[in-house]
Write a protein that holds these residues in place. Structure first.
Motif, PDB file in Angstrom:
ATOM      1  N   PHE A  72       5.612   7.612   5.520  1.00 58.41           N
ATOM      2  CA  PHE A  72       5.737   6.195   5.874  1.00 58.41           C
ATOM      3  C   PHE A  72       5.318   5.951   7.320  1.00 58.41           C
ATOM      4  CE2 PHE A  72       7.998   2.500   7.474  1.00 58.41           C
ATOM      5  CZ  PHE A  72       7.717   1.552   6.498  1.00 58.41           C
ATOM      6  N   ALA A  73       5.853   6.742   8.240  1.00 59.02           N
ATOM      7  CA  ALA A  73       5.568   6.513   9.660  1.00 59.02           C
ATOM      8  C   ALA A  73       4.094   6.755   9.979  1.00 59.02           C
ATOM      9  CB  ALA A  73       6.448   7.408  10.523  1.00 59.02           C
ATOM     10  N   ILE A  74       3.544   7.870   9.491  1.00 59.12           N
ATOM     11  CA  ILE A  74       2.160   8.210   9.825  1.00 59.12           C
ATOM     12  C   ILE A  74       1.183   7.286   9.110  1.00 59.12           C
ATOM     13  CG2 ILE A  74       0.403  10.013   9.740  1.00 59.12           C
ATOM     14  CD1 ILE A  74       2.646  12.074   9.950  1.00 59.12           C
ATOM     15  N   ALA A  75       1.395   7.075   7.801  1.00 57.67           N
ATOM     16  CA  ALA A  75       0.464   6.239   7.046  1.00 57.67           C
ATOM     17  C   ALA A  75       0.511   4.791   7.518  1.00 57.67           C
ATOM     18  CB  ALA A  75       0.788   6.312   5.550  1.00 57.67           C
ATOM     19  N   PHE A  76       1.679   4.298   7.895  1.00 57.94           N
ATOM     20  CA  PHE A  76       1.768   2.929   8.404  1.00 57.94           C
ATOM     21  C   PHE A  76       0.914   2.780   9.658  1.00 57.94           C
ATOM     22  CE2 PHE A  76       3.415  -0.795  10.414  1.00 57.94           C
ATOM     23  CZ  PHE A  76       3.867  -1.604   9.385  1.00 57.94           C
ATOM     24  N   GLY A  77       0.997   3.757  10.541  1.00 57.19           N
ATOM     25  CA  GLY A  77       0.188   3.690  11.748  1.00 57.19           C
ATOM     26  C   GLY A  77      -1.295   3.786  11.453  1.00 57.19           C
ATOM     27  N   LEU A  78      -1.677   4.701  10.533  1.00 57.44           N
ATOM     28  CA  LEU A  78      -3.094   4.857  10.217  1.00 57.44           C
ATOM     29  C   LEU A  78      -3.660   3.614   9.537  1.00 57.44           C
ATOM     30  CD1 LEU A  78      -3.164   8.541   8.901  1.00 57.44           C
ATOM     31  CD2 LEU A  78      -3.937   7.693  11.110  1.00 57.44           C
ATOM     32  N   SER A  79      -2.869   2.975   8.684  1.00 58.53           N
ATOM     33  CA  SER A  79      -3.365   1.784   7.999  1.00 58.53           C
ATOM     34  C   SER A  79      -3.673   0.672   8.988  1.00 58.53           C
ATOM     35  CB  SER A  79      -2.343   1.307   6.964  1.00 58.53           C
ATOM     36  OG  SER A  79      -1.171   0.829   7.599  1.00 58.53           O
ATOM     37  N   MET A  80      -2.977   0.659  10.129  1.00 60.01           N
ATOM     38  CA  MET A  80      -3.251  -0.348  11.145  1.00 60.01           C
ATOM     39  C   MET A  80      -4.616  -0.125  11.808  1.00 60.01           C
ATOM     40  SD  MET A  80      -1.204  -2.748  11.329  1.00 60.01           S
ATOM     41  CE  MET A  80       0.358  -3.183  10.547  1.00 60.01           C
ATOM     42  N   ASP A  81      -5.138   1.110  11.733  1.00 63.82           N
ATOM     43  CA  ASP A  81      -6.502   1.350  12.211  1.00 63.82           C
ATOM     44  C   ASP A  81      -7.466   0.366  11.558  1.00 63.82           C
ATOM     45  OD1 ASP A  81      -6.350   3.327  14.060  1.00 63.82           O
ATOM     46  OD2 ASP A  81      -6.781   4.972  12.696  1.00 63.82           O
ATOM     47  N   TYR A  82      -7.431   0.357  10.225  1.00 62.87           N
ATOM     48  CA  TYR A  82      -8.372  -0.463   9.479  1.00 62.87           C
ATOM     49  C   TYR A  82      -8.022  -1.944   9.568  1.00 62.87           C
ATOM     50  CZ  TYR A  82      -8.988   4.272   7.935  1.00 62.87           C
ATOM     51  OH  TYR A  82      -9.151   5.623   7.929  1.00 62.87           O
ATOM     52  N   GLU A  83      -6.747  -2.238   9.726  1.00 67.21           N
ATOM     53  CA  GLU A  83      -6.342  -3.625   9.953  1.00 67.21           C
ATOM     54  C   GLU A  83      -6.951  -4.136  11.259  1.00 67.21           C
ATOM     55  OE1 GLU A  83      -4.146  -7.068   8.756  1.00 67.21           O
ATOM     56  OE2 GLU A  83      -4.394  -5.153   7.745  1.00 67.21           O
ATOM     57  N   VAL A  84      -6.911  -3.309  12.296  1.00 70.44           N
ATOM     58  CA  VAL A  84      -7.478  -3.693  13.591  1.00 70.44           C
ATOM     59  C   VAL A  84      -8.992  -3.872  13.484  1.00 70.44           C
ATOM     60  CG1 VAL A  84      -7.936  -2.871  15.940  1.00 70.44           C
ATOM     61  CG2 VAL A  84      -5.639  -2.686  14.974  1.00 70.44           C
ATOM     62  N   GLY A 122      -0.008  15.790   2.911  1.00 66.55           N
ATOM     63  CA  GLY A 122      -1.457  15.667   2.901  1.00 66.55           C
ATOM     64  C   GLY A 122      -1.944  14.767   1.779  1.00 66.55           C
ATOM     65  N   PHE A 123      -1.390  14.959   0.589  1.00 69.11           N
ATOM     66  CA  PHE A 123      -1.763  14.118  -0.554  1.00 69.11           C
ATOM     67  C   PHE A 123      -1.373  12.665  -0.298  1.00 69.11           C
ATOM     68  CE2 PHE A 123      -0.576  12.021  -4.527  1.00 69.11           C
ATOM     69  CZ  PHE A 123      -1.710  12.199  -5.295  1.00 69.11           C
ATOM     70  N   GLY A 124      -0.158  12.461   0.206  1.00 71.45           N
ATOM     71  CA  GLY A 124       0.307  11.098   0.455  1.00 71.45           C
ATOM     72  C   GLY A 124      -0.553  10.376   1.475  1.00 71.45           C
ATOM     73  N   LEU A 125      -0.903  11.054   2.562  1.00 76.39           N
ATOM     74  CA  LEU A 125      -1.717  10.422   3.600  1.00 76.39           C
ATOM     75  C   LEU A 125      -3.143  10.170   3.112  1.00 76.39           C
ATOM     76  CD1 LEU A 125      -0.536  12.300   6.813  1.00 76.39           C
ATOM     77  CD2 LEU A 125       0.126  10.034   6.015  1.00 76.39           C
ATOM     78  N   ALA A 126      -3.723  11.126   2.389  1.00 74.64           N
ATOM     79  CA  ALA A 126      -5.076  10.923   1.864  1.00 74.64           C
ATOM     80  C   ALA A 126      -5.111   9.729   0.917  1.00 74.64           C
ATOM     81  CB  ALA A 126      -5.561  12.187   1.146  1.00 74.64           C
ATOM     82  N   LEU A 127      -4.117   9.649   0.036  1.00 73.57           N
ATOM     83  CA  LEU A 127      -4.078   8.534  -0.909  1.00 73.57           C
ATOM     84  C   LEU A 127      -3.809   7.215  -0.198  1.00 73.57           C
ATOM     85  CD1 LEU A 127      -4.212   7.714  -3.881  1.00 73.57           C
ATOM     86  CD2 LEU A 127      -1.729   8.053  -4.004  1.00 73.57           C
ATOM     87  N   SER A 149       0.824  -1.207   0.000  1.00 79.45           N
ATOM     88  CA  SER A 149       0.000   0.000   0.000  1.00 79.45           C
ATOM     89  C   SER A 149       0.860   1.260   0.000  1.00 79.45           C
ATOM     90  CB  SER A 149      -0.918  -0.011   1.223  1.00 79.45           C
ATOM     91  OG  SER A 149      -1.656   1.185   1.319  1.00 79.45           O
ATOM     92  N   LEU A 150       1.880   1.277   0.832  1.00 81.89           N
ATOM     93  CA  LEU A 150       2.740   2.460   0.918  1.00 81.89           C
ATOM     94  C   LEU A 150       3.592   2.616  -0.334  1.00 81.89           C
ATOM     95  CD1 LEU A 150       3.807   2.258   4.653  1.00 81.89           C
ATOM     96  CD2 LEU A 150       2.328   3.951   3.601  1.00 81.89           C
ATOM     97  N   GLY A 151       3.994   1.510  -0.931  1.00 84.38           N
ATOM     98  CA  GLY A 151       4.739   1.597  -2.188  1.00 84.38           C
ATOM     99  C   GLY A 151       3.935   2.291  -3.265  1.00 84.38           C
ATOM    100  N   ALA A 152       2.650   1.952  -3.361  1.00 79.63           N
ATOM    101  CA  ALA A 152       1.784   2.606  -4.337  1.00 79.63           C
ATOM    102  C   ALA A 152       1.642   4.098  -4.033  1.00 79.63           C
ATOM    103  CB  ALA A 152       0.414   1.932  -4.341  1.00 79.63           C
ATOM    104  N   THR A 153       1.563   4.439  -2.760  1.00 79.90           N
ATOM    105  CA  THR A 153       1.458   5.849  -2.364  1.00 79.90           C
ATOM    106  C   THR A 153       2.701   6.621  -2.757  1.00 79.90           C
ATOM    107  OG1 THR A 153       0.013   5.290  -0.503  1.00 79.90           O
ATOM    108  CG2 THR A 153       1.160   7.404  -0.412  1.00 79.90           C
ATOM    109  N   PHE A 154       3.876   6.063  -2.489  1.00 77.82           N
ATOM    110  CA  PHE A 154       5.120   6.743  -2.836  1.00 77.82           C
ATOM    111  C   PHE A 154       5.259   6.897  -4.353  1.00 77.82           C
ATOM    112  CE2 PHE A 154       7.120   5.047   1.304  1.00 77.82           C
ATOM    113  CZ  PHE A 154       6.624   6.137   1.994  1.00 77.82           C
ATOM    114  N   GLY A 155       4.842   5.873  -5.092  1.00 76.03           N
ATOM    115  CA  GLY A 155       4.880   5.983  -6.546  1.00 76.03           C
ATOM    116  C   GLY A 155       4.012   7.116  -7.047  1.00 76.03           C
ATOM    117  N   ALA A 156       2.821   7.268  -6.449  1.00 80.71           N
ATOM    118  CA  ALA A 156       1.925   8.352  -6.849  1.00 80.71           C
ATOM    119  C   ALA A 156       2.504   9.716  -6.493  1.00 80.71           C
ATOM    120  CB  ALA A 156       0.564   8.164  -6.180  1.00 80.71           C
TER     121      ALA A 156
END
Length: 708
Positions: free
Chosen positions: A579-591, A648-653, A541-548
């Motif tokens: 990476f640090a913020i989005a990784f943590g936020l993605s765990m929200d939905y994982e949980v 902002g764009f990276g985290l939203a995506l 997921s983060l790889g796709a975000t960085f590519g964008a």
């Protein structure tokens, strides 16, 4: 523990509300002075070679800030222009605290032509540079210097320089924050009204969010008293705090409505809500905190202070969700409508779950392939320090820098400075300069004035990629022998040192993040396979975000949609923060998803059924939470400050991709394929002693089956 806390907050609800009111008042009272103490410094590490060289130069020849004025559309060779500019220089030089004024005619006799480097390439622009003393008097003189320069007799006068640019960045950060709040809060209210169908239920998350914003500003103000806080921190930390506050409040209020629909009285419903949704919120905050803690490993003061500020905000939000929300529900919960009856055998997420379980291999392969392809542009990522392009096109500081770059290209060449702590003999210096002149890409080598040191400045050849050429020169100089050890500094050297410092600590940051995430998810599910799978999914997921990010900001595709141009690079700190913020936020939905799947697995032992029920039960709440997060982060894309716009764009995506492709398709497809292997754990590994995850909000059992 959470149940006891909820009961206490209910019993003393008015005291809890009063305590949070004090937090809000203190936060707002402290915040007006925040922007005056912010630092525009980012992307630097103390103690590196370039930093030590810069300190030596500053100690040998202390210099105050510089202000640059460009007088455009004036005939540079005209005697009238010279007379007007010399009068301007005399007025500026008379200001107390001004150390030096340089004009195109400084030091030249009457009748002589101007210095070529201070005349525009078209002969229709001249530059005036003013340096003030490195004292308090000098700093106090800046406003008067700027005012006199703006009054110059010329059709167009632009005033800028690094000091004024830093000040404008501070002002832009404050303006962007106000704009983002103005955009996001009304949109959030409308979305929450649609979700909850009532003003009170929709307003509760916004009350928590507003409390979080006030507390965030107060927290940053207190942090700025003991450490440097970047101008970027206000926007990034506020967007994180606002997003999490709304996210957590959404979960709690949604579950409260379900408990009320089940027939529980108000206080019992609040306690039951906190025992389930409250536990999920607490666990989610722990995973986000674990990801943010990885920022503390890096040697950059900016990243460390950002990590501390973000951690403080996560703590603030989770405490508000676990204490303020129960108190608010105790006071106004009777005005929150119970959730309407729902059917779990129909709807979009039912159809989606059936599709995933029928074609798990195809969906897993297609989803993973899409994410991998989206990540490809990141292979060509380039990084740089924020410059004038970080500001909007309307910025005067940016206009000055761009006009100076076009009219005076030689004066703005990216220089590489070499410093030795000893004074060399003339023969040693001359020999070293000859060898430097032979390096590829070097246009000129000039000895620099540095008392008690030896300093040499190298100017790269103009044209093409000067930044890459300067970086090559830095590498070449550092590998050369010199009469005595030397230190290399300059923008290219600082960027190279920063990149190396970050890369050297990156394995430790990843270790902190991976271990903490693994332990928390193992405690949550009792499986060692599920945490490993989550780490892989997050990486995709983060790889796709960085590519964008590279595709949009570096290469300029679809830039008109987010208000950017092709910058040729990303801000050096963007990938680490995202990476640090989005990784943590993605765990929200994982949980949220894993909690419901694991609950069904424990109840039935049927993996396929657990995946279907988990996807059906959590699909709506995950989608709603992600949509609200995207609104919060997307509002900061509307600002004019590029580094914050990128984050902002990276985290939203990242949130959008994670809540759709990853959580709705890839995770359930892979878990369906793996079957019972999802829940494997070695016999020698102690089973977690954490209570089984409670149902997530929206997790009512399918029709025909009682909810446990």
């Amino acid at each position: 523990m959470i149940t006891r806390l909820a009961t206490t907050c209910l019993r003393h609800r008015r005291r809890v509300l009063a305590a949070w009111a004090v937090v809000v008042v203190l936060g707002l009272a402290l915040s007006p002075g925040l922007f005056d103490r912010l630092s525009s410094e980012a992307g630097s590490v103390d103690g590196t070679e370039s930093d030590r060289a810069s300190q030596l130069l500053r100690a040998a020849d202390p210099q105050g800030p510089e202000v640059v004025a460009v007088l455009d559309d004036v005939p540079a060779t005209s005697p009238a222009t010279r007379a007007a500019v010399e009068r301007l220089g005399s007025r500026v030089a008379a200001i107390e605290g001004v150390e030096e004024v340089l004009t195109p005619w400084t030091g030249l006799p009457a009748g002589a032509g101007p210095h070529a480097e201070a005349v525009g390439v078209d002969g229709r622009a001249v530059a005036v540079s003013v340096r003030v003393e490195p004292t308090e008097t000098g700093w106090e003189a800046l406003d008067e210097v700027e005012s006199v320069l703006r009054a110059a007799d010329a059709p167009t006068v632009l005033v800028g320089g690094e000091t004024l640019m830093d000040s404008e960045m501070d002002e832009q950060a404050a303006a962007d924050l106000a704009r983002a709040e103005l955009i996001s809060l009304p949109v959030l209210l409308v979305l929450l009204l649609v979700l909850f169908g009532g003003v009170v239920a929709a307003g509760l998350p916004l009350v928590v969010a507003a409390t979080g914003i006030a507390g965030t500003l107060g927290t940053l103000t207190l942090l700025s008293l003991v450490t440097d806080v970047s101008v970027y921190a206000v926007n990034i930390v506020t967007m994180l705090g606002l997003g999490l506050a709304v996210d957590y409040a959404l979960l709690v209020v949604s579950r409260f409505r379900e408990e009320r629909a089940a027939g529980l009285d108000l206080e019992t419903a609040v306690v039951a809500t906190m025992a389930t949704a409250g536990r999920t919120v607490a666990f989610s905050a722990a995973t986000v905190s674990a990801a943010l803690a990885s920022l503390l490993v890096f040697p950059d003061d900016f990243l460390r202070s950002m990590g501390l500020a973000c951690l403080a905000v996560v703590v603030l939000d989770v405490v508000a969700a676990l204490t303020l929300l129960p108190a608010l529900l105790g006071v106004a919960g009777h005005r929150v409508r119970p959730a309407p009856p729902s059917r779990h055998d129909r709807g979009a997420f039912v159809r989606l779950s059936r599709l995933v379980t029928r074609r798990p291999l195809a969906i897993a392969l297609v989803s993973a392939a899409l994410l991998a392809v989206a990540a490809v542009p990141f292979a060509g990522a380039r990084f740089s320090e924020p410059d004038e392009r970080s500001l909007p096109a309307s910025s005067e500081s940016r206009a000055v820098a761009e006009l100076a770059s076009a009219q005076f290209p030689d004066s703005l060449a990216e220089q590489v400075t070499v410093v030795a702590q000893e004074e060399w003999s003339e023969a040693e210096l001359a020999g070293y300069v000859r060898r430097l002149q032979e390096l590829p890409g070097v246009a000129d080598v000039q000895p620099a004035d540095a008392p008690h040191l030896t300093a040499v400045r190298l100017v790269p050849e103009a044209g093409g990629d000067e930044a890459a050429r300067a970086a090559g020169i830095v590498d070449a100089v550092r590998s050369m022998e010199a009469p005595t050890p030397v230190l290399v500094t300059g923008d290219a050297a600082e960027l190279d040192d920063y990149r190396e410092a970050i890369v050297s600590r990156l394995p430790w940051a990843l270790l902190v993040l991976v271990l903490a995430t693994f332990v928390l998810l193992y405690a949550f599910t009792g499986s060692v396979v599920v945490p490993l799978k989550a780490l892989v999914m997050n990486t995709l997921s983060l790889g796709a975000t960085f590519g964008a990010l590279v595709w949009v900001f570096q290469e300029g595709h679809l830039g008109a949609l987010v208000g950017t141009e092709a910058l040729g690079s990303l801000s050096i700190t963007t990938p680490v923060l995202v990476f640090a913020i989005a990784f943590g936020l993605s765990m929200d939905y994982e949980v949220f998803l894993l909690g419901r799947i694991a609950e069904e697995w424990r109840a039935t032992g049927d993996n396929d059924r657990a995946v279907v029920v988990g996807l059906q039960a959590t699909g709506r709440i995950v989608t709603a939470a992600a949509l609200l997060m995207v609104v919060v982060f997307g509002a900061f894309v509307a600002g004019g400050f590029s580094p914050v716009k990128q984050v902002g764009f990276g985290l939203a995506l990242a949130v959008a991709v994670d809540a759709t492709v990853v959580r709705m398709l890839l995770v359930p497809a892979v878990m369906t394929l793996m079957g019972r292997a999802n829940w494997w754990s070695p016999s020698w590994l102690a089973r977690p002693r954490v209570a089984a995850p409670a149902p997530c909000p929206g997790s009512a059992a399918p029709a025909g089956r009682a909810r446990p």
